[in-house]
Write an enzyme that holds these catalytic residues in place. Structure first.
Site, PDB file in Angstrom:
ATOM      1  N   LYS A  13      47.737  46.478  39.611  1.00 53.46           N
ATOM      2  CA  LYS A  13      46.427  47.096  39.258  1.00 53.46           C
ATOM      3  C   LYS A  13      45.664  47.327  40.777  1.00 53.46           C
ATOM      4  CE  LYS A  13      44.928  43.414  37.012  1.00 53.46           C
ATOM      5  NZ  LYS A  13      46.047  42.570  37.020  1.00 53.46           N
ATOM      6  N   ARG A  89      38.926  41.672  29.846  1.00 51.67           N
ATOM      7  CA  ARG A  89      40.278  40.722  29.895  1.00 51.67           C
ATOM      8  C   ARG A  89      40.350  39.901  28.912  1.00 51.67           C
ATOM      9  NH1 ARG A  89      42.311  38.263  35.524  1.00 51.67           N
ATOM     10  NH2 ARG A  89      41.271  39.908  36.309  1.00 51.67           N
ATOM     11  N   ARG A 128      52.787  37.710  47.936  1.00 54.54           N
ATOM     12  CA  ARG A 128      51.576  38.345  48.221  1.00 54.54           C
ATOM     13  C   ARG A 128      50.981  37.849  49.499  1.00 54.54           C
ATOM     14  NH1 ARG A 128      47.514  40.166  43.721  1.00 54.54           N
ATOM     15  NH2 ARG A 128      47.350  37.959  43.168  1.00 54.54           N
ATOM     16  N   ARG A 161      46.560  33.864  48.610  1.00 57.84           N
ATOM     17  CA  ARG A 161      45.606  33.401  47.801  1.00 57.84           C
ATOM     18  C   ARG A 161      45.936  32.056  47.102  1.00 57.84           C
ATOM     19  NH1 ARG A 161      44.234  38.621  43.895  1.00 57.84           N
ATOM     20  NH2 ARG A 161      44.257  36.965  42.375  1.00 57.84           N
ATOM     21  N   ARG A 172      47.662  30.737  35.484  1.00 55.64           N
ATOM     22  CA  ARG A 172      47.143  32.107  35.248  1.00 55.64           C
ATOM     23  C   ARG A 172      47.836  32.731  34.233  1.00 55.64           C
ATOM     24  NH1 ARG A 172      47.999  34.274  41.028  1.00 55.64           N
ATOM     25  NH2 ARG A 172      46.975  36.378  40.194  1.00 55.64           N
TER      26      ARG A 172
HETATM   27  P1  AP5 Z   1      48.462  43.605  43.225  1.00 56.68           P
HETATM   28  O1  AP5 Z   1      48.346  45.239  43.115  1.00 56.68           O
HETATM   29  O2  AP5 Z   1      47.661  42.854  44.098  1.00 56.68           O
HETATM   30  O3  AP5 Z   1      48.430  42.854  41.756  1.00 56.68           O
HETATM   31  P2  AP5 Z   1      47.417  42.921  40.655  1.00 56.68           P
HETATM   32  O4  AP5 Z   1      47.881  43.736  39.417  1.00 56.68           O
HETATM   33  O5  AP5 Z   1      46.045  43.423  41.143  1.00 56.68           O
HETATM   34  O6  AP5 Z   1      47.275  41.360  40.424  1.00 56.68           O
HETATM   35  P3  AP5 Z   1      46.142  40.253  40.624  1.00 56.68           P
HETATM   36  O7  AP5 Z   1      46.841  38.994  40.848  1.00 56.68           O
HETATM   37  O8  AP5 Z   1      44.946  40.693  41.666  1.00 56.68           O
HETATM   38  O9  AP5 Z   1      45.506  40.183  39.094  1.00 56.68           O
HETATM   39  P4  AP5 Z   1      44.816  38.958  38.435  1.00 56.68           P
HETATM   40  O10 AP5 Z   1      44.371  39.735  37.373  1.00 56.68           O
HETATM   41  O11 AP5 Z   1      45.602  37.780  38.557  1.00 56.68           O
HETATM   42  O12 AP5 Z   1      43.687  38.444  39.640  1.00 56.68           O
HETATM   43  P5  AP5 Z   1      42.280  39.027  39.776  1.00 56.68           P
HETATM   44  O13 AP5 Z   1      41.933  39.192  41.451  1.00 56.68           O
HETATM   45  O14 AP5 Z   1      41.900  40.326  39.038  1.00 56.68           O
HETATM   46  O15 AP5 Z   1      49.997  43.258  43.622  1.00 56.68           O
HETATM   47  C1  AP5 Z   1      50.567  41.957  43.790  1.00 56.68           C
HETATM   48  C2  AP5 Z   1      51.445  42.078  44.758  1.00 56.68           C
HETATM   49  O16 AP5 Z   1      52.726  42.798  44.378  1.00 56.68           O
HETATM   50  C3  AP5 Z   1      51.231  42.604  46.105  1.00 56.68           C
HETATM   51  O17 AP5 Z   1      51.906  41.583  47.130  1.00 56.68           O
HETATM   52  C4  AP5 Z   1      51.804  44.155  46.144  1.00 56.68           C
HETATM   53  O18 AP5 Z   1      52.038  44.272  47.589  1.00 56.68           O
HETATM   54  C5  AP5 Z   1      52.915  43.887  45.340  1.00 56.68           C
HETATM   55  N1  AP5 Z   1      53.022  45.081  44.563  1.00 56.68           N
HETATM   56  C6  AP5 Z   1      52.088  45.605  43.699  1.00 56.68           C
HETATM   57  N2  AP5 Z   1      52.425  47.054  43.136  1.00 56.68           N
HETATM   58  C7  AP5 Z   1      54.027  46.867  43.620  1.00 56.68           C
HETATM   59  C8  AP5 Z   1      54.885  47.846  43.087  1.00 56.68           C
HETATM   60  N3  AP5 Z   1      54.493  49.061  42.437  1.00 56.68           N
HETATM   61  N4  AP5 Z   1      56.212  47.847  43.888  1.00 56.68           N
HETATM   62  C9  AP5 Z   1      56.224  46.801  44.813  1.00 56.68           C
HETATM   63  N5  AP5 Z   1      55.398  45.784  44.950  1.00 56.68           N
HETATM   64  C10 AP5 Z   1      54.327  45.934  44.544  1.00 56.68           C
HETATM   65  O19 AP5 Z   1      41.369  37.998  39.322  1.00 56.68           O
HETATM   66  C11 AP5 Z   1      41.310  36.728  39.934  1.00 56.68           C
HETATM   67  C12 AP5 Z   1      40.604  35.672  39.149  1.00 56.68           C
HETATM   68  O20 AP5 Z   1      39.275  36.194  38.870  1.00 56.68           O
HETATM   69  C13 AP5 Z   1      41.049  35.540  37.780  1.00 56.68           C
HETATM   70  O21 AP5 Z   1      42.312  34.626  37.552  1.00 56.68           O
HETATM   71  C14 AP5 Z   1      39.835  35.224  37.066  1.00 56.68           C
HETATM   72  O22 AP5 Z   1      39.715  33.659  37.470  1.00 56.68           O
HETATM   73  C15 AP5 Z   1      38.922  35.734  37.700  1.00 56.68           C
HETATM   74  N6  AP5 Z   1      38.510  37.134  37.041  1.00 56.68           N
HETATM   75  C16 AP5 Z   1      38.586  38.113  37.429  1.00 56.68           C
HETATM   76  N7  AP5 Z   1      38.209  39.133  36.419  1.00 56.68           N
HETATM   77  C17 AP5 Z   1      37.752  38.381  35.443  1.00 56.68           C
HETATM   78  C18 AP5 Z   1      37.814  38.862  34.064  1.00 56.68           C
HETATM   79  N8  AP5 Z   1      37.463  39.908  33.697  1.00 56.68           N
HETATM   80  N9  AP5 Z   1      37.002  37.496  33.184  1.00 56.68           N
HETATM   81  C19 AP5 Z   1      37.165  36.285  33.578  1.00 56.68           C
HETATM   82  N10 AP5 Z   1      37.705  36.150  34.851  1.00 56.68           N
HETATM   83  C20 AP5 Z   1      37.986  36.740  35.777  1.00 56.68           C
HETATM   84 MG    MG Z   2      44.235  42.452  41.888  1.00 56.77          MG
END
Ligand code: AP5
Ligand code: MG
Length: 218
Positions: A13, A89, A128, A161, A172
């Site tokens: 994402k 979410r 990552r 991270r 997670r």
């Molecule tokens: P990346 O694009 O960073 O993945 P992502 O989908 O953004 O995954 P996240 O881990 O950021 O999602 P998340 O939902 O767990 O965490 P968030 O920060 O939102 O890609 C990952 C890796 O893959 C990278 O190394 C990239 O280079 C590689 N990659 C990506 N696409 C690729 C491709 N097409 N091909 C090859 N490689 C690729 O949330 C963190 C925390 O915040 C949550 O756990 C929670 O505690 C809190 N939080 C956030 N939002 C909420 C909410 N709405 N409600 C409650 N708590 C929340």
């Molecule tokens: Mg992300």
């Protein structure tokens, strides 16, 4: 115009959003990124959120919606191109967003769901790395920095991270299965889910996302 990105941790994402920002003039709102900024401020909220995020649990809906709504309110949703990444979410959050959009007389866009297998998720999360200065995201397999451990843009150190460490990834993924998968089903049952093959290259996922966004405009 608002796009909503939905998907498991590591489904791409954030990476796809970054492409849409750099190449297609989108603005990116990620609740996870906002929380990581809040943590840096070391306020009482930052300290509370830090513990939750690092353990792989979700922050409570009230706090998260305040943060998401505040970020949305900084933008002109009718005339700007905005990606909302990581919100909603769960079903409660989806209702909060839809009620708010309704008040503003705006439509809830069909969420774009990044489909990725568990193997790919595990490989991506374990590889990552993030720049400690600019937040740019790398991957030791698919997007390596030119110099090991250093950001290509500012030379700052890269770090893993805390919630990407294996012991927290399990929580997670469980949270995702228990709380977010029912939301995915909710949208799918309503016929509203747009599927994106999250295993394609990030150039391709951005192109696919963009083509659906073009359809929304028409
Ligand atoms: P990346 O694009 O960073 O993945 P992502 O989908 O953004 O995954 P996240 O881990 O950021 O999602 P998340 O939902 O767990 O965490 P968030 O920060 O939102 O890609 C990952 C890796 O893959 C990278 O190394 C990239 O280079 C590689 N990659 C990506 N696409 C690729 C491709 N097409 N091909 C090859 N490689 C690729 O949330 C963190 C925390 O915040 C949550 O756990 C929670 O505690 C809190 N939080 C956030 N939002 C909420 C909410 N709405 N409600 C409650 N708590 C929340
Ligand atoms: Mg992300």
């Amino acid at each position: 115009m608002l796009l909503v990105f939905l998907g498991a941790p590591g489904s791409g994402k954030g990476t796809t959003s970054k492409k849409m920002v750099d190449l297609h003039g989108y603005k990116h709102i990620s609740t996870g990124d906002i929380f990581r900024e809040v943590i840096k401020e070391n306020t009482p909220l930052g300290k509370r959120v830090k513990k939750i995020i690092e353990s792989g649990e979700l922050v409570d809906d009230k706090t998260t919606w305040e943060v998401a709504r505040h970020a949305l309110e900084q933008n002109d949703l009718e005339n700007e191109k905005i990606i909302l990444d990581g919100f909603p979410r769960n079903i409660e959050q989806a209702k909060m967003l839809e009620d708010w959009l309704l008040e503003k007389k705006l439509d809830m866009p069909k969420p774009q769901y990044f489909e990725v297998s568990l193997d790919v998720i595990l490989q991506r999360l374990s590889g990552r790395l993030i720049c400690s200065k600019c937040g740019r995201v790398y991957n030791v397999i698919s997007d390596k920095p030119k110099v090991k451990g250093k950001c290509d843009f500012d030379g700052a150190d890269l770090y893993q991270r805390e919630d990407d460490k294996i012991e927290n990834v399990e929580t997670r993924l469980k949270t995702y299965r228990d709380v977010t998968e029912p939301l995915v089903k909710f949208y799918a049952d309503r016929g509203d889910l747009i599927l994106i093959n999250g295993e394609a290259s990030s150039e391709t996922t951005a192109e696919i996302s963009l083509s659906f966004a073009e359809e929304l405009k028409n």
